[in-house]
Design a protein around this motif. Sequence first.
Motif, short mmCIF file in Angstrom:
data_model
loop_
_atom_site.label_atom_id
_atom_site.label_comp_id
_atom_site.label_asym_id
_atom_site.label_seq_id
_atom_site.Cartn_x
_atom_site.Cartn_y
_atom_site.Cartn_z
N THR A 199 0.83 -1.21 0.00
CA THR A 199 0.00 0.00 0.00
C THR A 199 0.86 1.26 0.00
O THR A 199 0.50 2.27 -0.62
CB THR A 199 -0.95 0.01 1.20
OG1 THR A 199 -0.21 -0.10 2.43
CG2 THR A 199 -1.94 -1.16 1.10
N ASP A 200 1.99 1.21 0.68
CA ASP A 200 2.91 2.36 0.67
C ASP A 200 3.46 2.60 -0.73
O ASP A 200 3.62 3.76 -1.16
CB ASP A 200 4.08 2.12 1.63
CG ASP A 200 3.69 2.32 3.09
OD1 ASP A 200 2.55 2.73 3.35
OD2 ASP A 200 4.54 2.06 3.97
N ALA A 201 3.75 1.51 -1.46
CA ALA A 201 4.29 1.65 -2.82
C ALA A 201 3.25 2.29 -3.74
O ALA A 201 3.59 3.14 -4.57
CB ALA A 201 4.70 0.28 -3.36
N LYS A 202 1.99 1.91 -3.58
CA LYS A 202 0.95 2.50 -4.41
C LYS A 202 0.77 3.98 -4.09
O LYS A 202 0.61 4.82 -4.99
CB LYS A 202 -0.37 1.75 -4.23
CG LYS A 202 -1.44 2.18 -5.24
CD LYS A 202 -2.66 1.27 -5.17
CE LYS A 202 -3.66 1.66 -6.25
NZ LYS A 202 -4.87 0.78 -6.22
N ALA A 203 0.83 4.32 -2.82
CA ALA A 203 0.70 5.72 -2.42
C ALA A 203 1.86 6.55 -2.94
O ALA A 203 1.69 7.70 -3.38
CB ALA A 203 0.62 5.81 -0.89
N ALA A 204 3.05 5.97 -2.92
CA ALA A 204 4.23 6.67 -3.43
C ALA A 204 4.11 6.92 -4.93
O ALA A 204 4.53 7.97 -5.45
CB ALA A 204 5.49 5.87 -3.12
N PHE A 205 3.54 5.94 -5.65
CA PHE A 205 3.32 6.10 -7.08
C PHE A 205 2.38 7.27 -7.35
O PHE A 205 2.63 8.10 -8.23
CB PHE A 205 2.76 4.81 -7.67
CG PHE A 205 2.42 4.89 -9.13
CD1 PHE A 205 3.38 4.60 -10.09
CD2 PHE A 205 1.14 5.25 -9.55
CE1 PHE A 205 3.08 4.69 -11.45
CE2 PHE A 205 0.83 5.33 -10.89
CZ PHE A 205 1.80 5.06 -11.85
N GLU A 206 1.30 7.33 -6.61
CA GLU A 206 0.33 8.40 -6.80
C GLU A 206 0.95 9.77 -6.49
O GLU A 206 0.67 10.77 -7.17
CB GLU A 206 -0.90 8.13 -5.94
CG GLU A 206 -1.68 6.90 -6.42
CD GLU A 206 -2.72 6.42 -5.42
OE1 GLU A 206 -2.73 6.93 -4.28
OE2 GLU A 206 -3.51 5.51 -5.78
N LYS A 207 1.79 9.81 -5.48
CA LYS A 207 2.48 11.06 -5.14
C LYS A 207 3.44 11.46 -6.25
O LYS A 207 3.53 12.64 -6.62
CB LYS A 207 3.24 10.88 -3.82
CG LYS A 207 3.97 12.12 -3.34
CD LYS A 207 4.67 11.87 -2.02
CE LYS A 207 5.43 13.12 -1.55
NZ LYS A 207 6.13 12.88 -0.25
N ALA A 208 4.16 10.47 -6.82
CA ALA A 208 5.10 10.75 -7.90
C ALA A 208 4.36 11.22 -9.15
O ALA A 208 4.85 12.09 -9.89
CB ALA A 208 5.92 9.51 -8.21
N ALA A 209 3.17 10.66 -9.41
CA ALA A 209 2.39 11.09 -10.56
C ALA A 209 1.97 12.55 -10.41
O ALA A 209 2.01 13.33 -11.37
CB ALA A 209 1.16 10.19 -10.71
N ALA A 210 1.57 12.93 -9.21
CA ALA A 210 1.20 14.32 -8.95
C ALA A 210 2.40 15.24 -9.13
O ALA A 210 2.28 16.36 -9.66
CB ALA A 210 0.63 14.45 -7.54
N ARG A 211 3.56 14.77 -8.71
CA ARG A 211 4.78 15.56 -8.88
C ARG A 211 5.10 15.78 -10.35
O ARG A 211 5.45 16.89 -10.77
CB ARG A 211 5.95 14.86 -8.18
CG ARG A 211 7.27 15.60 -8.32
CD ARG A 211 8.42 14.80 -7.74
NE ARG A 211 9.69 15.50 -7.89
CZ ARG A 211 10.88 14.99 -7.57
NH1 ARG A 211 10.97 13.76 -7.08
NH2 ARG A 211 11.99 15.71 -7.76
N LEU A 212 5.00 14.72 -11.14
CA LEU A 212 5.30 14.84 -12.57
C LEU A 212 4.30 15.77 -13.25
O LEU A 212 4.67 16.59 -14.10
CB LEU A 212 5.30 13.47 -13.24
CG LEU A 212 5.60 13.46 -14.75
CD1 LEU A 212 6.90 14.16 -15.07
CD2 LEU A 212 5.61 12.01 -15.27
N ARG A 213 3.03 15.66 -12.89
CA ARG A 213 2.02 16.54 -13.46
C ARG A 213 2.33 18.01 -13.15
O ARG A 213 2.25 18.87 -14.02
CB ARG A 213 0.63 16.18 -12.92
CG ARG A 213 -0.50 16.96 -13.59
CD ARG A 213 -1.82 16.73 -12.87
NE ARG A 213 -2.24 15.34 -12.89
CZ ARG A 213 -2.91 14.77 -13.89
NH1 ARG A 213 -3.21 15.49 -14.96
NH2 ARG A 213 -3.27 13.51 -13.82
N ALA A 214 2.74 18.26 -11.92
CA ALA A 214 3.06 19.62 -11.50
C ALA A 214 4.30 20.14 -12.23
O ALA A 214 4.36 21.31 -12.65
CB ALA A 214 3.27 19.67 -9.99
N ALA A 215 5.31 19.29 -12.39
CA ALA A 215 6.53 19.69 -13.08
C ALA A 215 6.25 20.03 -14.54
O ALA A 215 6.74 21.03 -15.07
CB ALA A 215 7.57 18.58 -12.99
#
Length: 348
Positions: A199-215
């Motif tokens: 579950t932590d890995a999935k949450a980290a993925f979602e956080k990274a996706a938000a980061r890429l979208r923002a960048a």
Amino acid sequence: MPNASATHLTRRGILAAGGALGLGAVLTACGDDDAKSGGSGDGTAAAKSGPWSFKDDRGKTVELDKVPANIVAFTGVAAALWDYGVQVKGVFGPTTTKDGKPDVQAGDIDVDKVTVLGNEWGKLNVEKYAALAPELLVTTTFDTAGTLWSVPEESKDKIAKLAPSVAISVFDRQLTQPLQRMWELAESLGADMKAKKVTDAKAAFEKAAARLRAAAKAKPEIRVLAGSASAELFYVSGTNLSVDLEYFKALGVNFVEPSEEAKKATGGWFESLSWENVDKYPADIIIMDDRASTIQPADITEGTWKQLPAVKAGQVIARSPEPILSYDKCTPLLDNLAEAIENAKKVG
């Protein structure tokens, strides 16, 4: 390999849609009986009793009397299952490098605990496969026909008779779709999908996706080119068929696209350029195929490559055209691209 136009083109497509393996080479192109624990985590795939079934992305449903234990998988698929605590008995595809270390496509697999049935794409030793008494074969598919990735065309019928197969599609869809399908497959095979590591890995993925979208939103002018190198040619990938590029594009990344006319010759996957013409498409960041079968940026000796603005600026990062379909392994792909865009200078 027979079925040349479909299989060969698909293979070339992923080589350069992610890139190209030194085309010529590629396109000529002891298990642990007690191993049920696994993965790179501390979880263990729990044994399940009773009948098992799974409908794959070809629309085919495999039904067995019990959850399969003797699983054979393409290396990258095995690596994804491993991350969820499901360990396979055998693998086929790039598994170890010449020095015996795990290939980039092997992820965290303990390569000493699996039987390697073929250590390159398109190789699968049928006799060794039969000796494992396989109950299930799992791989991906890169086309609408559901062609089993890396299963040799010349022996596919023999292989099919030994065990049923499951295919996860990575063709013309966004990365999140095959990630979810691999999750579902692992869960059906007994993986604990509520484990904290998972579950932590999935949450980290979602956080990274938000980061890429923002960048990407903050720097829409930064152009990203997906490339791959062979001795003779440089391949520029289109974004319309590859799961990673389609997803990155959906998040807002500004990709360099080969011309439609050039892509027609490769079924829409990519455009091949001579090294003299490697500067055809200006780019600020280049993401390069990281598979061992391609030439890595540090080893490219062509002077035209070294003169590219992105190369001179040090704005070249790795890309995994055949991503390991676990959230743990896909998160760095997002973070690395986000970081590259965040720090990129306009040079193209």
